[in-house]
Scaffold this motif. Structure first.
Motif, mmCIF file in Angstrom:
data_model
loop_
_atom_site.group_PDB
_atom_site.id
_atom_site.type_symbol
_atom_site.label_atom_id
_atom_site.label_comp_id
_atom_site.label_asym_id
_atom_site.label_seq_id
_atom_site.Cartn_x
_atom_site.Cartn_y
_atom_site.Cartn_z
ATOM 1 N N TYR A 1 9.220 -10.300 -14.555
ATOM 2 C CA TYR A 1 7.998 -10.691 -15.239
ATOM 3 C C TYR A 1 8.005 -11.102 -16.630
ATOM 4 N N GLY A 2 7.027 -12.015 -16.849
ATOM 5 C CA GLY A 2 7.216 -12.529 -18.183
ATOM 6 C C GLY A 2 6.020 -12.840 -19.054
ATOM 7 N N PRO A 3 5.588 -13.428 -20.162
ATOM 8 C CA PRO A 3 4.756 -13.392 -20.818
ATOM 9 C C PRO A 3 3.037 -13.727 -20.460
ATOM 10 N N ARG A 4 3.399 -14.600 -19.414
ATOM 11 C CA ARG A 4 2.303 -14.924 -18.468
ATOM 12 C C ARG A 4 1.636 -14.079 -17.624
ATOM 13 N N ASP A 5 2.240 -12.916 -17.412
ATOM 14 C CA ASP A 5 1.881 -11.743 -16.564
ATOM 15 C C ASP A 5 1.203 -10.831 -17.358
ATOM 16 N N ALA A 6 1.203 -10.832 -18.694
ATOM 17 C CA ALA A 6 0.373 -9.796 -19.560
ATOM 18 C C ALA A 6 -1.148 -10.395 -19.801
ATOM 19 N N PRO A 7 -1.733 -9.278 -19.254
ATOM 20 C CA PRO A 7 -3.238 -9.600 -19.385
ATOM 21 C C PRO A 7 -3.839 -9.545 -20.829
ATOM 22 N N ASP A 8 -4.787 -10.555 -21.056
ATOM 23 C CA ASP A 8 -5.545 -10.619 -22.343
ATOM 24 C C ASP A 8 -6.622 -9.800 -22.306
ATOM 25 N N PHE A 9 -6.763 -8.792 -22.925
ATOM 26 C CA PHE A 9 -7.730 -7.957 -22.862
ATOM 27 C C PHE A 9 -9.182 -8.308 -23.716
ATOM 28 N N THR A 10 -8.653 -9.133 -24.553
ATOM 29 C CA THR A 10 -9.941 -9.893 -25.297
ATOM 30 C C THR A 10 -10.553 -10.661 -24.304
ATOM 31 N N ARG A 11 -10.137 -11.194 -23.336
ATOM 32 C CA ARG A 11 -10.752 -12.102 -22.463
ATOM 33 C C ARG A 11 -11.484 -11.086 -21.279
ATOM 34 N N MET A 12 -10.868 -10.109 -21.218
ATOM 35 C CA MET A 12 -11.517 -8.826 -20.379
ATOM 36 C C MET A 12 -12.802 -8.364 -20.757
ATOM 37 N N ALA A 13 -12.393 -8.127 -22.041
ATOM 38 C CA ALA A 13 -13.821 -7.475 -22.734
ATOM 39 C C ALA A 13 -15.109 -8.551 -22.701
ATOM 40 N N ALA A 14 -14.493 -9.815 -22.999
ATOM 41 C CA ALA A 14 -15.648 -10.794 -23.148
ATOM 42 C C ALA A 14 -16.497 -11.060 -21.797
ATOM 43 N N LEU A 15 -16.014 -10.550 -20.860
ATOM 44 C CA LEU A 15 -16.744 -10.766 -19.435
ATOM 45 C C LEU A 15 -18.129 -9.781 -19.581
ATOM 46 N N GLY A 16 -17.955 -8.582 -20.282
ATOM 47 C CA GLY A 16 -19.213 -7.837 -20.638
ATOM 48 C C GLY A 16 -19.252 -6.933 -19.364
ATOM 49 N N LEU A 17 -18.151 -6.681 -18.620
ATOM 50 C CA LEU A 17 -17.964 -5.617 -17.748
ATOM 51 C C LEU A 17 -17.085 -4.537 -17.837
ATOM 52 N N PRO A 18 -17.457 -3.241 -17.958
ATOM 53 C CA PRO A 18 -16.495 -2.077 -18.143
ATOM 54 C C PRO A 18 -14.980 -2.404 -17.411
ATOM 55 N N PHE A 19 -13.708 -1.913 -18.084
ATOM 56 C CA PHE A 19 -12.526 -2.171 -17.423
ATOM 57 C C PHE A 19 -11.771 -1.002 -17.658
ATOM 58 N N TRP A 20 -10.833 -0.705 -16.931
ATOM 59 C CA TRP A 20 -9.908 0.384 -17.154
ATOM 60 C C TRP A 20 -8.528 -0.312 -17.059
ATOM 61 N N ILE A 21 -7.680 0.230 -17.924
ATOM 62 C CA ILE A 21 -6.100 -0.356 -18.091
ATOM 63 C C ILE A 21 -5.425 0.637 -17.279
ATOM 64 N N ALA A 22 -4.499 -0.116 -16.308
ATOM 65 C CA ALA A 22 -3.620 0.937 -15.452
ATOM 66 C C ALA A 22 -2.141 0.304 -15.713
ATOM 67 N N GLY A 23 -1.262 1.132 -15.674
ATOM 68 C CA GLY A 23 0.134 0.955 -15.745
ATOM 69 C C GLY A 23 0.803 1.362 -16.975
ATOM 70 N N GLY A 24 1.550 2.523 -16.975
ATOM 71 C CA GLY A 24 2.138 2.961 -18.423
ATOM 72 C C GLY A 24 1.140 3.537 -19.250
ATOM 73 N N GLN A 25 0.072 4.064 -18.574
ATOM 74 C CA GLN A 25 -1.112 4.714 -19.479
ATOM 75 C C GLN A 25 -1.000 6.130 -19.489
ATOM 76 N N CYS A 26 -0.039 6.579 -19.946
ATOM 77 C CA CYS A 26 0.376 8.022 -19.716
ATOM 78 C C CYS A 26 0.298 8.920 -20.922
ATOM 79 N N GLY A 27 -0.388 8.539 -21.985
ATOM 80 C CA GLY A 27 -0.523 9.609 -23.018
ATOM 81 C C GLY A 27 -1.683 9.402 -23.885
ATOM 82 N N SER A 28 -1.976 9.946 -24.865
ATOM 83 C CA SER A 28 -3.249 9.845 -25.693
ATOM 84 C C SER A 28 -3.030 8.563 -26.557
ATOM 85 N N ASP A 29 -1.947 8.044 -26.969
ATOM 86 C CA ASP A 29 -1.849 7.043 -27.541
ATOM 87 C C ASP A 29 -2.151 5.721 -27.016
ATOM 88 N N GLN A 30 -2.005 5.673 -25.669
ATOM 89 C CA GLN A 30 -2.196 4.540 -24.825
ATOM 90 C C GLN A 30 -3.692 4.655 -24.549
#
Length: 284
Positions: A67-96
């Motif tokens: 995979y490359g940089p084009r496959d990394a999601p832009d969370f700023t654009r996700m937030a701009a949609l105005g709907l809640p979202f949750w992040i999955a994949g490697g989110q295994c600690g309080s820092d994440q």
């Protein structure tokens, strides 16, 4: 709920879309009939199925998708949609979890932490082997582009005696008798039939499929049931071999089970929430 995360107070969602990039979320969001209550943004390191990489298909020396940089999601654009979202994949600690809140997410989706805990339905021997191999630096989890009959990449843990083992896979009598991932097709007589690339190749071709579609496919229906101790029994004492899927980021094990022992789901929750309650109650 994280301080400052998401577009506002959360309601219990009825439909969540699983997306890999904001473009798909935006497409679903533009029509009331397709708009979900929120989205799970699943990175390519998450367990199970994932989206294929954008651009040409490339494999590394282990047979893992590149995979490359084009496959990394832009969370700023996700937030701009105005709907809640949750992040999955490697989110295994309080820092994440904290970083997800800063990115505007309502939270995280976590699988592997609980898939490997003692309350998990994963067969105990497989669970222990996964943990021991990971802690020894000997575990490989590949994003296999061919294993799933859905044609989506699928995370496969390379464990002996499972379908990831070439010898075990070759020795298995190819059967597709559960049909959870089969697809519809129209027969020559106009009736509706069912086929699956993981069934016997000759049967798949007879139903209008191709040999190329069937090559390398694994029966995830039987394999995943076997992974939780429900492998179907065949004649002459043969039991279906398992297929094991997990996320590719299992680094949390070095913190939660450094000695390779069992750990509880409660311990997983404590690791995810460490310090977050105190921060939420702290004065602004």
């Amino acid at each position: 709920m994280l301080r400052g995360a998401g577009p506002g107070p959360l309601r219990r969602p009825r439909v969540l879309a699983i997306v890999s990039l904001p473009a798909l979320a935006a497409y679903l969001n533009r029509d009331e009939e397709t708009r979900p209550d929120g989205s799970v943004v699943e990175g390519y390191s998450a367990g199970g199925h994932s989206a294929p990489p954008r651009g040409p298909l490339r494999l590394d020396e282990r047979g893992d998708l590149v995979y490359g940089p084009r496959d990394a999601p832009d969370f700023t654009r996700m937030a701009a949609l105005g709907l809640p979202f949750w992040i999955a994949g490697g989110q295994c600690g309080s820092d994440q979890v904290r970083r997800a809140g800063v990115a505007g997410a309502a939270g995280v989706q976590v699988g592997s932490v609980f898939a490997l805990c003692e309350e998990s339905g994963l067969e105990g021997g497989l669970r222990r082997e996964l943990i021991e191999r990971e802690l020894a630096g000997e575990l490989t989890v590949r994003n296999d582009p061919a294993a799933s009959p859905t044609s989506f990449p699928f995370k496969v843990a390379d464990l002996p005696g499972t379908l990831a083992d070439a010898g075990t896979s070759a020795a298995r009598n190819r059967v597709g008798d559960l049909g959870h991932l089969r697809t519809l097709y129209r027969t020559d007589r106009g009736a509706i039939g069912y086929r699956c690339p993981a069934e016997p190749a000759a049967a798949h071709v007879r139903k209008g499929g191709t040999l190329e579609e069937a090559e390398g496919r694994q029966c995830l229906c039987n394999g995943l049931l076997a992974a939780v101790g429900l492998g179907r029994r065949r004649p002459r004492g043969v039991v279906e071999p398992p297929v094991v899927t997990t996320g590719q980021d299992l680094g949390f094990l070095r913190h939660i089970a450094p000695d390779g022992g069992e750990y509880s789901a409660e311990a997983g929750v404590r690791r995810l929430s460490a310090g977050l309650v105190e921060e939420a109650l702290a004065p602004v």
